[in-house]
Write a protein that holds these residues in place. Structure first.
Motif, PDB file in Angstrom:
ATOM      1  N   GLY A 123       0.817  -1.229   0.019  1.00 15.39           N
ATOM      2  CA  GLY A 123       0.120   0.049   0.039  1.00 15.39           C
ATOM      3  C   GLY A 123       0.848   1.285   0.023  1.00 15.39           C
ATOM      4  O   GLY A 123       0.659   2.116   0.884  1.00 15.39           O
ATOM      5  N   CYS A 124       1.806   1.179  -0.895  1.00 11.68           N
ATOM      6  CA  CYS A 124       2.764   2.245  -0.600  1.00 11.68           C
ATOM      7  C   CYS A 124       2.418   3.720  -1.347  1.00 11.68           C
ATOM      8  O   CYS A 124       2.926   4.724  -1.234  1.00 11.68           O
ATOM      9  CB  CYS A 124       4.073   1.819  -1.671  1.00 11.68           C
ATOM     10  N   GLY A 125       1.298   3.727  -2.231  1.00 13.40           N
ATOM     11  CA  GLY A 125       0.843   4.721  -2.776  1.00 13.40           C
ATOM     12  C   GLY A 125       1.821   5.305  -3.729  1.00 13.40           C
ATOM     13  O   GLY A 125       2.281   4.604  -4.581  1.00 13.40           O
ATOM     14  N   ASP A 132       1.264  -1.365  -4.593  1.00 18.33           N
ATOM     15  CA  ASP A 132      -0.110  -0.719  -4.420  1.00 18.33           C
ATOM     16  C   ASP A 132      -1.083  -1.070  -5.403  1.00 18.33           C
ATOM     17  O   ASP A 132      -0.941  -1.699  -6.533  1.00 18.33           O
ATOM     18  CB  ASP A 132       0.453   1.068  -4.506  1.00 18.33           C
ATOM     19  N   SER A 170       3.565  -1.427   6.037  1.00 15.65           N
ATOM     20  CA  SER A 170       2.626  -0.557   5.492  1.00 15.65           C
ATOM     21  C   SER A 170       2.103   0.328   6.239  1.00 15.65           C
ATOM     22  O   SER A 170       2.052   0.684   7.314  1.00 15.65           O
ATOM     23  CB  SER A 170       1.260  -1.794   5.721  1.00 15.65           C
ATOM     24  N   SER A 189      -2.436   2.548   5.103  1.00 14.28           N
ATOM     25  CA  SER A 189      -3.139   1.767   4.160  1.00 14.28           C
ATOM     26  C   SER A 189      -3.680   0.437   4.766  1.00 14.28           C
ATOM     27  O   SER A 189      -4.682  -0.117   4.291  1.00 14.28           O
ATOM     28  CB  SER A 189      -2.357   1.272   2.945  1.00 14.28           C
TER      29      SER A 189
END
Length: 236
Positions: free
Chosen positions: A46-48, A68, A112, A115
């Motif tokens: 969920g690294c954006g 992501d 994480s 996220s």
């Protein structure tokens, strides 16, 4: 006083790439509680737009698999290459609720930031993710939450106009209860993070329209009920 990596980083870059409270600042604080060493493999789930991954690669000289669901890996690849990190940060498109395309016991850590609350607020996610972590490795998440648990219909008045169930905000005791159900991990750290206010203040200066929307919420005083919760567990 030592200057943080985050405070020396290109501010305009950060403001353009934040997707919530400053994930680089939060990651830097959480990483200081982890035994990170050069050459490790870390999954940033969920690294954006990848600012958490950038921090890990540049400050700690690790290889980061930046995964992501919503941000194109092609866009992230260009961002990482622009910083000379194309061999250190590897972008992936991953839906954590579905098949995860990695080998078991491949990662030294899964991290994480802002996220995990969306996909990990259940009893199924930890046992699903832990097989990908080496024995003795770590699972570390930082998630926004509430300073205490509020029964349904009893949210503070400052929060009520803005709250939606999709926030998935919980308290530290709520997360402790969830993680302690998983027998293959030992919870080594659960705390409210010191960087909460600064991470939110950074975010509110972003041109992102969601940041501008959140400004009204914070001006109304909702932030006094928010925290950022750090959870770290070691796989046994």
């Amino acid at each position: 006083m030592n200057t943080s990596f985050t405070d020396t980083f290109d501010r305009d870059f950060l403001l353009e790439t934040m997707m919530g409270p400053n994930a680089m600042r939060i990651t830097e604080e959480m990483a200081s509680f982890l035994p990170i060493s050069p050459g490790m493999r870390i999954l940033d789930l969920g690294c954006g737009m990848g600012i958490s991954s950038i921090l890990l690669a540049q400050k700690y000289d690790v290889t980061v698999f930046a995964a992501d669901l919503w941000v194109s890996p092609s866009d992230n690849a260009k961002r990482f290459a622009s910083l000379g990190l194309d061999s250190k940060v590897i972008p992936f498109l991953v839906d954590a609720t579905k098949d995860i395309p990695f080998a078991h016991e491949y990662f030294d850590m899964i991290i994480s930031v802002d996220s995990y609350q969306y996909f990990g607020n259940n009893e199924h996610m930890l046992p699903k993710l832990l097989p990908f972590v080496k024995k003795g490795g770590f699972m570390a998440v930082a998630i926004p939450g509430f300073v205490q648990e509020y029964p349904e219909g009893q949210l503070p008045k400052e929060v009520q106009p803005y709250w939606t169930p999709e926030w998935y905000f919980y308290s530290c005791p709520w997360w402790r209860t969830l993680w302690e159900k998983e027998a293959s991990i030992v919870l080594t750290d659960l705390r409210e993070m010191d960087s909460c206010k600064q991470a939110w203040d950074d975010w509110l200066q972003s041109p992102n329209p969601y940041a501008q929307r959140d400004s009204a919420m914070m001006e109304a005083g909702a932030g006094q009920y928010f925290n950022i919760i750090q959870l770290i567990g070691r796989k046994i």
